[in-house]
Design an enzyme around this catalytic site. Structure first.
Site, PDB file in Angstrom:
ATOM      1  N   LYS A  46      15.791  21.401  22.462  1.00 44.93           N
ATOM      2  CA  LYS A  46      16.327  21.578  21.205  1.00 44.93           C
ATOM      3  C   LYS A  46      16.669  20.259  20.722  1.00 44.93           C
ATOM      4  CE  LYS A  46      15.814  25.915  20.384  1.00 44.93           C
ATOM      5  NZ  LYS A  46      15.031  26.586  19.259  1.00 44.93           N
ATOM      6  N   SER A  76      20.546  24.810  18.258  1.00 39.85           N
ATOM      7  CA  SER A  76      21.434  25.316  19.013  1.00 39.85           C
ATOM      8  C   SER A  76      22.662  24.637  19.138  1.00 39.85           C
ATOM      9  CB  SER A  76      20.805  25.932  20.470  1.00 39.85           C
ATOM     10  OG  SER A  76      21.950  26.350  21.248  1.00 39.85           O
ATOM     11  N   TYR A 113      16.140  23.577  28.437  1.00 40.28           N
ATOM     12  CA  TYR A 113      16.345  24.385  27.255  1.00 40.28           C
ATOM     13  C   TYR A 113      16.984  23.652  26.302  1.00 40.28           C
ATOM     14  CZ  TYR A 113      18.082  27.211  23.557  1.00 40.28           C
ATOM     15  OH  TYR A 113      18.531  27.719  22.377  1.00 40.28           O
TER      16      TYR A 113
HETATM   17  C1  WQD Z   1      28.896  33.134  27.298  1.00 42.15           C
HETATM   18  C2  WQD Z   1      30.158  33.061  27.997  1.00 42.15           C
HETATM   19  C3  WQD Z   1      29.719  32.640  30.380  1.00 42.15           C
HETATM   20  C4  WQD Z   1      27.940  36.452  31.221  1.00 42.15           C
HETATM   21  C5  WQD Z   1      23.882  30.623  25.986  1.00 42.15           C
HETATM   22  C6  WQD Z   1      23.087  29.433  25.870  1.00 42.15           C
HETATM   23  C7  WQD Z   1      22.593  29.285  24.157  1.00 42.15           C
HETATM   24  C8  WQD Z   1      22.307  30.446  23.580  1.00 42.15           C
HETATM   25  C9  WQD Z   1      23.102  31.670  23.917  1.00 42.15           C
HETATM   26  C10 WQD Z   1      19.885  30.619  23.271  1.00 42.15           C
HETATM   27  C11 WQD Z   1      30.146  32.074  29.067  1.00 42.15           C
HETATM   28  C12 WQD Z   1      30.571  34.029  30.026  1.00 42.15           C
HETATM   29  C13 WQD Z   1      28.445  35.338  30.550  1.00 42.15           C
HETATM   30  C14 WQD Z   1      28.386  37.254  32.288  1.00 42.15           C
HETATM   31  C15 WQD Z   1      30.372  35.861  32.088  1.00 42.15           C
HETATM   32  N1  WQD Z   1      21.025  30.866  24.267  1.00 42.15           N
HETATM   33  N2  WQD Z   1      29.741  35.147  30.838  1.00 42.15           N
HETATM   34  N3  WQD Z   1      29.707  37.041  32.301  1.00 42.15           N
HETATM   35  O1  WQD Z   1      26.200  30.190  27.861  1.00 42.15           O
HETATM   36  O2  WQD Z   1      27.464  30.322  25.822  1.00 42.15           O
HETATM   37  O3  WQD Z   1      24.941  30.302  25.637  1.00 42.15           O
HETATM   38  O4  WQD Z   1      23.389  31.781  25.282  1.00 42.15           O
HETATM   39  O5  WQD Z   1      19.909  30.148  22.320  1.00 42.15           O
HETATM   40  O6  WQD Z   1      21.983  28.174  24.138  1.00 42.15           O
HETATM   41  O7  WQD Z   1      23.465  28.242  26.332  1.00 42.15           O
HETATM   42  O8  WQD Z   1      26.202  32.328  26.286  1.00 42.15           O
HETATM   43  O9  WQD Z   1      26.519  34.650  26.553  1.00 42.15           O
HETATM   44  O10 WQD Z   1      25.477  33.378  28.484  1.00 42.15           O
HETATM   45  O11 WQD Z   1      28.033  33.153  28.050  1.00 42.15           O
HETATM   46  O12 WQD Z   1      31.737  35.645  32.231  1.00 42.15           O
HETATM   47  O13 WQD Z   1      27.871  38.187  32.765  1.00 42.15           O
HETATM   48  O14 WQD Z   1      30.269  34.298  28.756  1.00 42.15           O
HETATM   49  O15 WQD Z   1      30.476  32.054  31.415  1.00 42.15           O
HETATM   50  O16 WQD Z   1      31.505  31.447  29.047  1.00 42.15           O
HETATM   51  P1  WQD Z   1      26.355  30.660  26.445  1.00 42.15           P
HETATM   52  P2  WQD Z   1      26.410  33.208  27.393  1.00 42.15           P
END
Ligand code: WQD
Length: 339
Positions: free
Chosen positions: A155, A126, A151
């Site tokens: 990785k 990741s 998590y």
């Molecule tokens: C993306 C952006 C949030 C929800 C995570 C893990 C990564 C992988 C994918 C496992 C961020 C914003 C989100 C919401 C928002 N997981 N957001 N409102 O955090 O980049 O990655 O998931 O493999 O390892 O770290 O993905 O989709 O959670 O967030 O504004 O209700 O969307 O702040 O900027 P992230 P995400």
């Protein structure tokens, strides 16, 4: 029959990879403990492929049960290891669960692979290993940093284990680690996709559930970041493109001169902000939905997206689906879920 063992193959990325392996002429064999997915994924796969996919309900930390799969199935050309927990927040409150499943599970798999002379491994890593990158876009040479969650740390640790196994030269195991950016979207048939288990942490499932009226409103976590529109930037990659990258990695490992350990970024190479994703969704689906801005989410990286040169030049892999394609497929999947 060129059998490929797919651990976690009933999961989101795993199931899409099972389809692409089949399309590429391989015979995927699933191992999954079903702790974070449902049997209905197997039905979706059977409908897409026109036949059942062999699946063993096994936990990768159970060496005896895993050995039994290798004994039953005979020679595997390779293994793709998806089986892992991936909820960042949960890993902070339950680190032991994550270290056991994500690290001990990999070690057990490696030991069983060695015992059965299976040498090719594609590992699901990741972009979280980059932490908060100094420079963008990130290349594979960008130093990995202390991950911002247990998590992410699993990785990082897993990659180190795989490097050491390769460097020892004693196990005959060659690995390609794929560092995913943000997987989104669903298969064009909407027969498989990301299962909604609980309140979604991730952006796109939250958007589709809000657009479907399941959630009241999307909260954009922070619009005061040092980015063009103030919201966080990510590299959103269609899960079908991501699945195809795993086939490319298996093919590369089958080549005689394959290195013992290699890492590739798998992303589109394009950054998209949260607000841009919101607008792209409304455009792709003609479905506006309520959203508001709120405070930053702790642990969020302000901006990260991939430099995809290495995968393009050395893996011969490039994504082909756009952000709009991904979002339209996510919406189609959401609507299918509600039938
Ligand atoms: C993306 C952006 C949030 C929800 C995570 C893990 C990564 C992988 C994918 C496992 C961020 C914003 C989100 C919401 C928002 N997981 N957001 N409102 O955090 O980049 O990655 O998931 O493999 O390892 O770290 O993905 O989709 O959670 O967030 O504004 O209700 O969307 O702040 O900027 P992230 P995400």
């Amino acid at each position: 029959m060129r059998k490929i063992l797919v651990t976690g193959g009933a999961g989101y990325i795993g199931s899409h990879t099972v389809v692409e392996l089949y399309n590429a002429g391989y015979t995927p064999i699933i191992v999954d403990n079903f702790s974070n997915t449902e049997e209905r994924v197997l039905q979706g796969l059977a409908q897409i492929l026109g036949h059942e996919v062999v699946c063993h309900k096994v936990d990768c930390t159970d060496a005896a049960a895993l050995q039994e799969v290798f004994t039953k199935e005979g020679k595997f050309e390779g293994v793709i290891h998806f089986a892992a927990f991936k909820a960042v927040g949960e890993s902070v409150s339950e680190p032991l669960k994550y270290y056991h499943n994500n690290v001990a599970g990999l070690v057990t798999l490696l030991q069983v692979m060695e015992a059965n002379n299976v040498s090719n491994l594609v590992f699901s890593s990741s972009c979280t290993v980059y932490g908060i990158p100094e420079k963008l876009p990130v290349t594979e040479e960008t130093p990995t940093q202390k991950a911002n969650s247990p998590y992410g740390n699993t990785k990082k640790i897993d990659e180190e284990i795989l490097r050491d196994v390769a460097a020892s030269g004693n196990y005959g195991i060659k690995t390609i680690a794929l560092r995913y950016f943000n997987p989104i979207g669903a298969h064009e048939t909407a027969l498989i996709g990301e299962l909604p288990l609980g309140v979604p942490n991730n952006l796109v499932p939250f958007i589709t559930q809000t657009a479907a009226g399941i959630r009241e409103s999307l909260t954009v976590y922070g619009t005061d970041y040092d980015t063009p529109d103030g919201s966080c930037i990510r590299d959103y990659v269609h899960v079908v493109d991501l699945a195809k990258a795993h086939v490319a990695a298996i093919r590369r490992l089958e080549q005689e001169n394959a290195a013992a350990f290699e890492v590739f970024n798998i992303g589109t190479g394009q950054g998209s902000s949260v607000l841009e994703v919101v607008k792209a969704f409304e455009k792709a689906t003609d479905t506006p939905f309520p959203y508001k801005t709120g405070p930053r989410r702790p642990g969020d990286v302000p901006a990260i997206y991939a430099d995809v040169t290495k995968a393009t030049e050395e893996l011969g892999f490039k994504t082909s689906l756009s952000l709009q394609d991904s979002l339209a497929s996510s919406w189609k999947w959401q609507q299918q879920l509600m039938k």
